[in-house]
Scaffold this active site. Structure first.
Site: not given
Ligand code: GP9
Ligand code: MN
Length: 437
Positions: A204, A263, A87
């Site tokens: 996620h 992302d 992210t």
């Molecule tokens: C956490 C979210 C996830 O705040 O932005 O991040 P990632 O695990 O996808 O890098």
């Molecule tokens: Mn992410």
């Protein structure tokens, strides 16, 4: 040292793409709302999941309607370019048009100390924009609380601004519907025009089932990560629809440009063979080319009231988003250090550089020493000298682009380069702590 900046400037001078006069300034003065689609891959768009009775369920009806709207420029050949910083790399790339680092995260390693010429500051200087991030996780995750100051963000609404009592959160923070609901009160108070982004988290890994919020069938591949992915993506889709409804009701919709982007991948390469049957592919024939194609993520510029959108076939990557957005807003980005090019420009470079040095162009998909034809996926077993030379030339360009971007971050080169009239950000001017009530 200072002279390294000369190499950067020379490279950028050779790779400049002039703005497209038809799109330049077409969204001038509008608010910007970025919607970060966590772990969301392009294959979800228009996807229908079959349940055990063979009934099809559209996963993301709202995003699909946006994708096909004539007010939206949609880029089906758009790829993420992140590395280990996930992210945070996506954020680094979109805010700066610089790459993330080959290892680790630029937010963590350079976010507290480096000089940046990032979108919030550029838009503050050109158009007097107020900037804010909305994210329901703790502010220190990925070193955001420090990095956003270096980028020039005026406000950062992190978990401390939201009701994160039990049941409202999952592993990475506030559930998306609650994030959008609870952010309204803050968004409404922002001085316009604003530049904002909403970082969602519910879709996620490992895509946990949340019966309280999601009623959508699971897939049945037997891999629980894949099987849950469609339901959490569906929830994300619903949350965005609610956000749009709210913005319309608040009178904030018409004068805004929305940028929606994925992302990075949600399903890793090692799981892709299990995903293959759902995509109509044979798991046994799955290869590096197929993995590369699955790095496509959505990119949509939704500009209410405009009708010249549609599905744009140009290839591009996250590095191209900031130059494209600035030109839409009528901000001439010439004097800033940016490695991408405006997707709408005739001079746009369609080479998509992956963080590991592999790359995709409309003609070739190059993974290590293998060259595939991008259109067909056919491996070019015995490339002609002409093809080899062409690919080698692109490869050198890809390496150069990555190396120069890395030297900017590793050696903090932007502290040596201040465009005319640009006043570097002073991180100490910003304070994101919630005031006691
Ligand atoms: C956490 C979210 C996830 O705040 O932005 O991040 P990632 O695990 O996808 O890098
Ligand atoms: Mn992410």
């Amino acid at each position: 040292d200072v002279s390294d900046m000369d190499d950067v400037l020379e490279y950028l001078n050779e790779h400049r793409a002039e703005p497209n006069p038809e799109t330049f300034g077409s969204a001038k003065g509008r608010n910007v709302v970025y919607i970060h689609l966590e772990s969301f891959q392009q294959f979800l768009i228009d996807y229908k999941l079959k349940d055990e009775n063979g009934v099809e369920h559209e996963v993301t009806p709202f995003l699909n309607s946006l994708y096909h709207d004539q007010s939206t420029s949609s880029y089906p050949n758009f790829f993420h370019q992140v590395g280990q910083g996930k992210t945070s790399d996506a954020e680094t790339i979109l805010e700066n048009s610089l790459f993330g680092l080959p290892q680790g995260s630029a937010f963590t390693q350079a976010g507290s100390s480096n000089t940046f010429q990032a979108a919030p500051k550029i838009l503050h200087d050109n158009g007097n924009y107020t900037s804010a991030v909305f994210h329901g996780n703790v502010g220190s995750f990925w070193n955001r609380d420090d990095t956003y100051k270096s980028l020039g963000y005026n406000y950062f609404f992190d978990a401390s601004y939201y009701d994160t009592s039990e049941g409202n959160t999952l592993e990475y923070g506030l559930k998306d519907k609650l994030l959008f609901q609870e952010s309204a009160q803050y968004l409404e108070q922002l001085q316009q025009p604003f530049y904002t982004k909403f970082l969602t988290v519910t879709n996620h890994f490992p895509y946990p089932l949340d019966d309280a919020n999601v009623s959508f069938p699971r897939a049945s591949t037997g891999d629980s990560t894949i099987d849950g992915y469609f339901a959490t993506a569906h929830y994300l889709d619903q949350s965005i629809k609610e956000m749009f409804d709210y913005l319309k009701a608040a009178g904030l919709y018409d004068n805004t440009v929305f940028v929606l982007y994925g992302d990075h991948y949600g399903i890793s390469n090692s799981r892709n063979p299990s995903l293959a049957p759902l995509l109509g592919k044979d798991a046994n024939e799955w290869n590096d080319y197929d993995n590369a194609m699955l790095q496509r993520v959505p990119l949509m510029f939704h500009i209410p009231g405009q009708t010249n959108g549609g599905i744009k076939e140009e290839f591009g990557g996250q590095i191209d988003v900031l130059p494209t957005l600035l030109n839409l807003l009528g901000v001439d980005a010439k004097s800033y250090i940016q490695f991408g090019t405006d997707l709408t420009s005739s001079g746009h470079d369609q080479t998509v550089t992956f963080r590991n040095g592999n790359f995709v162009t409309p003609n070739y998909t190059v993974i290590g020493s293998k060259i595939y034809e991008t259109k067909t996926g056919i491996l070019i077993e015995e490339p002609t000298q002409e093809v080899l030379d062409e690919v080698e030339k692109i490869r050198l360009g890809v390496e150069k682009q990555l190396n120069l971007s890395d030297s900017i971050i590793n050696s903090d080169l932007l502290r040596f380069y201040t465009p005319d009239g640009f006043k570097p950000v002073s991180p100490e001017d910003y304070n994101y702590k919630k005031q006691k009530e």
